[in-house]
Design an enzyme around this catalytic site. Structure first.
Site, PDB file in Angstrom:
ATOM      1  N   LYS A  10       0.817  -1.218   0.000  1.00  0.00           N
ATOM      2  CA  LYS A  10       0.000   0.000   0.000  1.00  0.00           C
ATOM      3  C   LYS A  10       0.856   1.276   0.000  1.00  0.00           C
ATOM      4  O   LYS A  10       0.327   2.369  -0.181  1.00  0.00           O
ATOM      5  CB  LYS A  10      -0.922   0.012   1.218  1.00  0.00           C
ATOM      6  CG  LYS A  10      -1.981  -1.064   1.157  1.00  0.00           C
ATOM      7  CD  LYS A  10      -2.897  -0.996   2.355  1.00  0.00           C
ATOM      8  CE  LYS A  10      -3.945  -2.084   2.276  1.00  0.00           C
ATOM      9  NZ  LYS A  10      -4.841  -2.067   3.436  1.00  0.00           N
ATOM     10  N   CYS A  11       2.153   1.121   0.205  1.00  0.00           N
ATOM     11  CA  CYS A  11       3.070   2.270   0.300  1.00  0.00           C
ATOM     12  C   CYS A  11       3.716   2.531  -1.054  1.00  0.00           C
ATOM     13  O   CYS A  11       4.351   1.649  -1.632  1.00  0.00           O
ATOM     14  CB  CYS A  11       4.132   1.967   1.351  1.00  0.00           C
ATOM     15  SG  CYS A  11       5.470   3.174   1.401  1.00  0.00           S
ATOM     16  N   SER A  12       3.594   3.758  -1.551  1.00  0.00           N
ATOM     17  CA  SER A  12       4.163   4.079  -2.861  1.00  0.00           C
ATOM     18  C   SER A  12       5.688   3.979  -2.854  1.00  0.00           C
ATOM     19  O   SER A  12       6.281   3.532  -3.835  1.00  0.00           O
ATOM     20  CB  SER A  12       3.715   5.464  -3.330  1.00  0.00           C
ATOM     21  OG  SER A  12       4.190   6.465  -2.461  1.00  0.00           O
TER      22      SER A  12
END
Length: 113
Positions: A10-12
């Site tokens: 979920k973390c870019s």
């Protein structure tokens, strides 16, 4: 070259780090650390091997950081909190045969590719 990424999809930044590894021809072992958190000992080793301070490995913007009153916590207390609440771990840590880096910024992993 073998590599491991402690990844949160979920973390870019974590996604960019994974893509950077893959672009370099490396298919890393992906550890979804929220599902399979590192032990306290593994956290200590990752932080030491990355050559960073404990405080740099903590997500200070995570609301839980404030809820737990960690602003003035000792290194031991921070490590305990990260071990108990893996969402407090800054991401992503990348480990290769050449070393360990916290990929913030993502370019930091270039040193170990």
């Amino acid at each position: 070259m073998s590599a491991t990424i402690f990844h949160n999809p979920k973390c870019s930044t974590s996604r960019k780090a994974l893509a950077r590894l893959q672009d370099a021809g490396i298919e890393p072992e992906i550890v979804r650390y929220l599902d399979t958190p590192p032990t306290r000992a593994e956290l200590v080793r990752l932080i030491a091997d990355a050559g960073i301070e404990v405080r740099a490995a903590v997500r200070k913007r995570e609301p839980l950081f404030a809820e737990l009153g960690l602003a003035d916590a000792s290194d031991d207390a921070l490590i305990d909190a990260m071990a108990d609440h893996p969402r407090l771990i800054e991401r992503p840590f990348v480990v290769t045969d050449k070393g360990t880096r916290l990929a913030r910024p993502v370019e930091a992993i270039d040193e170990i590719l």
